[in-house]
Design an enzyme around this catalytic site. Structure first.
Site, mmCIF file in Angstrom:
data_model
loop_
_atom_site.group_PDB
_atom_site.id
_atom_site.type_symbol
_atom_site.label_atom_id
_atom_site.label_comp_id
_atom_site.label_asym_id
_atom_site.label_seq_id
_atom_site.Cartn_x
_atom_site.Cartn_y
_atom_site.Cartn_z
ATOM 1 N N LYS A 101 0.814 -1.246 -0.029
ATOM 2 C CA LYS A 101 0.029 -0.128 0.043
ATOM 3 C C LYS A 101 0.853 1.405 -0.008
ATOM 4 C CE LYS A 101 -4.677 -1.443 1.704
ATOM 5 N NZ LYS A 101 -4.075 -2.859 2.063
ATOM 6 N N GLU A 123 -10.411 7.206 4.597
ATOM 7 C CA GLU A 123 -11.042 6.397 5.610
ATOM 8 C C GLU A 123 -10.234 5.271 5.704
ATOM 9 O OE1 GLU A 123 -12.067 6.398 2.521
ATOM 10 O OE2 GLU A 123 -11.701 4.338 1.791
ATOM 11 N N SER A 388 1.696 -9.638 -1.138
ATOM 12 C CA SER A 388 1.324 -8.355 -0.939
ATOM 13 C C SER A 388 1.595 -7.747 0.299
ATOM 14 C CB SER A 388 -0.311 -8.091 -1.371
ATOM 15 O OG SER A 388 -1.172 -8.862 -0.481
HETATM 16 C C1 LIG Z 1 -5.259 -3.876 1.454
HETATM 17 C C2 LIG Z 1 -4.284 -5.239 1.319
HETATM 18 C C3 LIG Z 1 -4.951 -5.949 0.169
HETATM 19 C C4 LIG Z 1 -5.902 -5.764 -0.765
HETATM 20 O O1 LIG Z 1 -5.966 -4.605 -1.393
HETATM 21 P P1 LIG Z 1 -5.950 -4.469 -3.170
HETATM 22 O O2 LIG Z 1 -6.171 -3.118 -3.002
HETATM 23 O O3 LIG Z 1 -6.797 -5.755 -3.626
HETATM 24 O O4 LIG Z 1 -4.474 -5.050 -3.327
HETATM 25 C C5 LIG Z 1 -4.014 -6.943 -0.050
HETATM 26 N N1 LIG Z 1 -2.916 -7.363 0.554
HETATM 27 C C6 LIG Z 1 -2.488 -6.773 1.727
HETATM 28 C C7 LIG Z 1 -1.457 -7.022 2.438
HETATM 29 C C8 LIG Z 1 -3.276 -5.581 2.353
HETATM 30 O O5 LIG Z 1 -2.886 -4.901 3.190
#
Ligand SMILES: *Cc1c(COP(=O)(O)O)cnc(C)c1O
Length: 412
Positions: A101, A123, A388
C-alpha cells in the site's frame, strides 16, 4: 499480444480513455462540485507523470525510503513438498511498513504536495491504508485526517497507535455500526467541505477517475521489477502469475508488468465461508454490473441493488466490488479470476510460514492457496505469486480461531 481485439502492446495508451473508462467500466459518478476537484487531480497527475523531476523524486523515494526493489524468493522447500512446479514470491512484505500500500500512498501524497495541498484525508477499516497514508504524510510533512469507525478503532488498536505516533489525526466516526461504511461516508462529507485544501487519497484501484488509473500506475513498479527479476533469476518468464484481489491494487500493479507477455494471469478472490451472498467478497466471480462509490464495475448487490454485506477472513479483501480495470480484463479474457476460501487460506498461511520462514498477510495467503492448488494439478512449470504483505497483523486472530497445527499436520 492481441486478445479479443485488444492490442496489449499499446494497451496503456488506450486504457483508460480520457473519461476514465476501461471499456464499459470505470468513469466518474460523483456530485458536480466534487467533479471539479477530481478534474484538478487528473490534470495535476497528467502534468507530473510526464515530469522528470517528479519521476526522479519518486524513484529516489522508492529506493532510499521504501527499500525497493523488493526481492523475489524461490520457495524451494514448499515447491518440493508439492511436486515439480516451482513457486516464487515477489516480496512486497519487505516494502517499508510491510505491504504494497505504501507504493501508491507515497505517490498520492507527493501529488498532493505538488498541488500545494496542506492535508490528505482518507477512511480506513482495518487500518492498513490509514497507516500507509500516515507514513507518507509524515514523510512529506502534510497533515493527515483518517476517518475510522468506533468499532474498528477498538478492534485495530495497534494500527490506531501507529497512526497517532506518526502524527495523524484519527477521527472517530460514531454513526451507524461504527465500521468502514460509515467511515467512508464521513470522510467523503469532510472532503466535500475541504477539497480546496486537501486531497482524498483512495486506498485501491477503485473510486472515480483518475484513481483506478493513478493507483495502478503507482503500483506498476511491482510488475516491472518482478518481470525483470524473474527473467534474471531463471532466464525465462513465469508460466503463471497470481495475486489476491480485494479492491485490486496490488494485483493491478503486478499484472500490468505482464499483460503483453505469454503468461497466464490469475486474480484470487476471497470465498470466505462459501458462495452464499453475505459469506464471501468474491465480487468478480459472483457479482453483476453496477455503480457504487463513484465508479461503474462488477459488484455484489443486495435485493435493493445497494452494496451487499460481504465477508472475508482478510479485512483487506472485504469489499463488495473490484476496480473497473479488473472487470474489463476479465471480460477481455486476459485475466482469469478464481477463489480461495478461509480454510484453504489459513492452511496456506501456515504452509508458507513452516516451509519457508515467511509469515504472509492473510490477504496474500489467498494467492498462495490458489498457487498451491494449481501446482498440485500440474506436472511442471513456474508460478510467481505477489506476496502483498506480511502477516504479523493476522497472527493473533489466526491463533485464536484456528490454533497451531500439529507437527505432522498436512499443510499442502
Ligand atoms: C489492503 C491489502 C490488500 C487488498 O487490497 P488490494 O487493493 O486488492 O491490493 C491485499 N494485501 C494486503 C497485505 C493489504 O494490506
Amino acid at each position: 499480444m492481441t486478445r479479443n481485439g485488444i492490442d496489449f502492446t499499446t494497451y496503456f495508451k488506450q486504457y483508460p480513455d480520457e473519461k476514465g473508462y476501461f471499456g464499459r467500466y470505470g468513469g466518474s459518478y460523483i456530485p458536480v462540485e466534487l467533479q471539479a476537484a477530481m478534474d484538478e487531480i487528473t490534470e495535476a497527475y497528467f502534468t507530473i507523470c510526464k515530469s522528470r523531476k517528479f519521476i526522479n523524486e519518486l524513484r529516489r523515494i522508492r529506493k532510499e525510503f521504501q527499500g525497493r526493489p523488493t526481492p523475489i524468493s524461490h520457495l524451494e522447500r514448499l515447491s518440493g513438498a508439492i511436486g515439480n512446479v516451482q513457486l516464487y514470491v515477489k516480496r512486497e512484505d519487505l516494502n517499508h511498513t510491510g505491504a504494497h500500500k505504501l507504493n501508491h500512498c507515497m505517490g498520492e501524497v507527493l501529488l498532493a504536495k505538488f498541488m500545494g495541498k496542506k492535508k490528505v484525508i482518507a477512511e480506513t477499516g482495518a487500518g492498513q491504508h490509514g497507516v500507509a497514508l500516515a507514513t507518507a504524510a509524515a514523510y512529506f510533512g502534510l497533515e493527515c485526517d483518517v476517518y475510522m469507525g468506533t468499532v474498528d478503532i477498538r478492534k485495530q488498536a495497534p494500527n490506531v497507535a501507529r497512526m497517532k505516533i506518526l502524527g495523524t489525526n484519527v477521527v472517530e466516526v460514531k454513526e451507524g455500526l461504527g465500521t468502514l461504511k460509515e467511515a467512508v461516508d464521513a470522510a467523503f462529507e469532510a472532503y466535500s467541505r475541504e477539497y480546496k485544501d486537501c486531497i482524498y487519497c483512495i486506498g485501491s484501484v477503485v473510486g472515480p477517475h483518475p484513481f483506478p488509473m493513478m493507483v495502478r500506475d503507482f503500483q506498476h513498479i511491482v510488475g516491472v521489477e518482478a518481470r525483470q527479476q524473474f527473467v534474471e533469476m531463471t532466464g525465462e518468464l513465469p508460466d503463471v502469475i497470481t495475486a489476491c484481489v480485494g479492491g485490486g491494487s496490488n494485483s493491478a500493479g503486478f499484472f500490468s508488468g505482464f499483460l503483453n507477455d505469454p503468461v497466464d494471469i490469475v486474480g484470487v478472490e476471497p470465498l470466505g465461508r462459501g458462495p452464499k451472498l453475505g459469506d464471501h467478497a468474491a465480487s468478480l466471480t459472483y457479482g453483476t454490473e453496477g455503480v457504487m462509490h463513484g465508479f461503474n464495475s462488477i459488484m455484489l448487490k443486495d435485493e435493493a441493488g445497494a452494496p451487499a454485506p460481504v465477508y472475508s477472513i482478510a479485512s483487506g479483501l472485504d469489499y463488495p466490488s473490484s476496480g473497473p480495470e479488473h472487470a474489463f480484463l476479465r471480460d477481455m479474457g486476459r485475466v482469469r479470476y478464481e477463489t480461495a476460501d478461509d480454510e484453504e487460506t489459513v492452511r496456506a498461511f501456515f504452509a508458507l510460514s513452516r516451509y519457508e520462514g515467511i509469515i504472509p498477510a492473510i490477504e496474500s495467503s489467498h494467492a498462495v492457496a490458489y498457487a498451491i492448488r494449481l501446482a498440485k494439478q500440474r506436472k511442471m512449470g513456474s508460478i510467481l505469486i505477489n506476496l502483498s504483505g506480511r502477516g504479523d497483523k493476522d497472527m493473533d486472530y489466526v491463533l485464536e480461531h484456528y490454533g497451531i497445527p500439529g507437527k505432522d499436520a498436512k499443510l499442502v
